[in-house]
Design an enzyme around this catalytic site. Structure first.
Site, short mmCIF file in Angstrom:
data_model
loop_
_atom_site.label_atom_id
_atom_site.label_comp_id
_atom_site.label_asym_id
_atom_site.label_seq_id
_atom_site.Cartn_x
_atom_site.Cartn_y
_atom_site.Cartn_z
N GLU A 206 -7.79 2.49 -6.45
CA GLU A 206 -8.61 2.30 -5.09
C GLU A 206 -10.16 2.32 -5.98
O GLU A 206 -10.26 2.59 -6.81
CB GLU A 206 -8.17 4.07 -4.03
CG GLU A 206 -9.37 3.39 -2.99
CD GLU A 206 -8.90 2.04 -1.98
OE1 GLU A 206 -9.63 0.88 -2.45
OE2 GLU A 206 -8.22 2.37 -1.03
N ARG B 78 0.96 -1.22 0.42
CA ARG B 78 0.34 -0.15 0.16
C ARG B 78 1.07 1.17 -0.12
O ARG B 78 1.67 1.37 0.52
CB ARG B 78 -0.83 -0.32 1.17
CG ARG B 78 -1.41 0.79 1.65
CD ARG B 78 -3.13 1.28 2.68
NE ARG B 78 -4.28 2.19 2.64
CZ ARG B 78 -4.58 2.60 3.72
NH1 ARG B 78 -3.96 1.78 4.78
NH2 ARG B 78 -4.96 3.73 3.79
N HIS B 79 0.30 2.06 -0.59
CA HIS B 79 0.87 3.62 -0.68
C HIS B 79 1.08 4.10 0.98
O HIS B 79 0.61 3.71 1.60
CB HIS B 79 0.78 4.68 -1.51
CG HIS B 79 -1.23 4.47 -0.80
ND1 HIS B 79 -1.21 5.39 -0.26
CD2 HIS B 79 -2.44 4.36 -0.78
CE1 HIS B 79 -2.42 6.11 0.75
NE2 HIS B 79 -2.88 4.63 -0.67
N GLY B 80 1.99 5.36 1.22
CA GLY B 80 2.70 5.58 2.32
C GLY B 80 1.18 6.79 2.68
O GLY B 80 0.69 7.14 2.09
N ARG C 110 -25.49 4.01 5.50
CA ARG C 110 -25.43 3.50 5.94
C ARG C 110 -26.00 1.38 5.76
O ARG C 110 -25.75 0.68 6.30
CB ARG C 110 -27.02 3.05 6.71
CG ARG C 110 -26.82 4.56 7.73
CD ARG C 110 -25.78 4.73 8.97
NE ARG C 110 -25.08 3.40 10.10
CZ ARG C 110 -24.08 2.70 9.82
NH1 ARG C 110 -23.24 3.53 10.25
NH2 ARG C 110 -23.64 1.35 10.46
N ASN D 291 -5.31 10.67 4.98
CA ASN D 291 -5.60 9.38 5.46
C ASN D 291 -5.84 9.92 6.87
O ASN D 291 -6.13 9.05 8.25
CB ASN D 291 -4.11 8.19 5.30
CG ASN D 291 -4.01 7.28 4.33
OD1 ASN D 291 -2.53 7.22 3.57
ND2 ASN D 291 -5.27 7.36 3.83
#
Length: 217
Positions: A89, A13-15, A110, A20
């Site tokens: 993604e 996975r990317h940093g 939901r 994030n």
């Protein structure tokens, strides 16, 4: 029937990015890495892969993955590198740029949570659509490996992609498939083509990337 092939697939996975840190849905927004926050994880990943020799590299074409690949320094002269939109993604559509508190009271959000990603996001993708493009990518990886003799492949991608690959190869629950930024999985795979030129990937074992320091010592 053509002979099968064994492939070691390393997927990371990317940093860390600002979104994030803010816990925003990034999806296919082209958000760059956040420095200096991303540096520690990237350096650990670089060290963990320092002795690896890859036959081919595939990377999501989004900037945060290309930056991660540059930091990891795994792309050596003569190693084929493909920028791959199918490794992007999950497209979060109307949820992109938003945090949980902005979405939690929306009925369609939901319902999406309750479906563990199987419902299509408004303006975005469903988990099934993500799996479909990953299946197409894996078929091309198999064709490339058979044609060129690839035995070890690196892919730089996103958390949702790795979650779906883990569900495929490790047969785990959706909620167990999370990986942190600048981390990933290593799969020992066998691909066996059938008489129709199709085939199936089988996973022999999986492990964490990079290997935890406690297991190295």
């Amino acid at each position: 029937m053509a002979d099968g092939i064994n492939v070691e697939l390393v997927v990371v996975r990317h940093g860390i990015t600002a979104w994030n840190v803010e816990r925003r849905y990034q999806g296919q927004r082209d958000i760059p890495l956040l420095f200096p926050e991303a540096e520690e994880g990237l350096l650990a990943l670089r060290a963990g892969l320092a002795d690896e020799q890859f036959d081919a590299i595939y990377s999501s074409d989004l900037h945060r993955c290309q930056q991660t690949l540059e930091w990891v320094q795994a792309a050596k002269p003569g190693v084929p590198l493909s920028l791959e939109p199918r490794l992007r993604e999950l497209h979060f559509g109307e949820y992109e740029g938003k945090v949980y508190d902005e979405l939690k009271d929306l009925p369609h959000y939901r319902a999406w949570i309750d479906s563990v990603g199987e419902l299509q996001i408004p303006g975005g993708e469903s988990a099934a659509q993500l799996r479909e493009r990953l299946d197409l990518w894996l078929a091309d990886v198999a064709a490339d490996a058979l044609a060129n003799g690839y035995r070890k492949v690196l892919a730089v991608t996103h958390g949702g992609v790795i979650r779906e690959l883990r569900r495929r190869f490790e047969t785990i629950d959706f909620w167990e498939g999370t990986v942190l930024q600048a981390q990933g999985r290593r799969w020992e795979l066998t691909y066996q083509p059938d008489v129709n030129g199709q085939g199936e990937w089988l996973c022999k074992c999986s492990s964490v990337v990079p290997v935890p320091v406690s297991e190295v010592l």
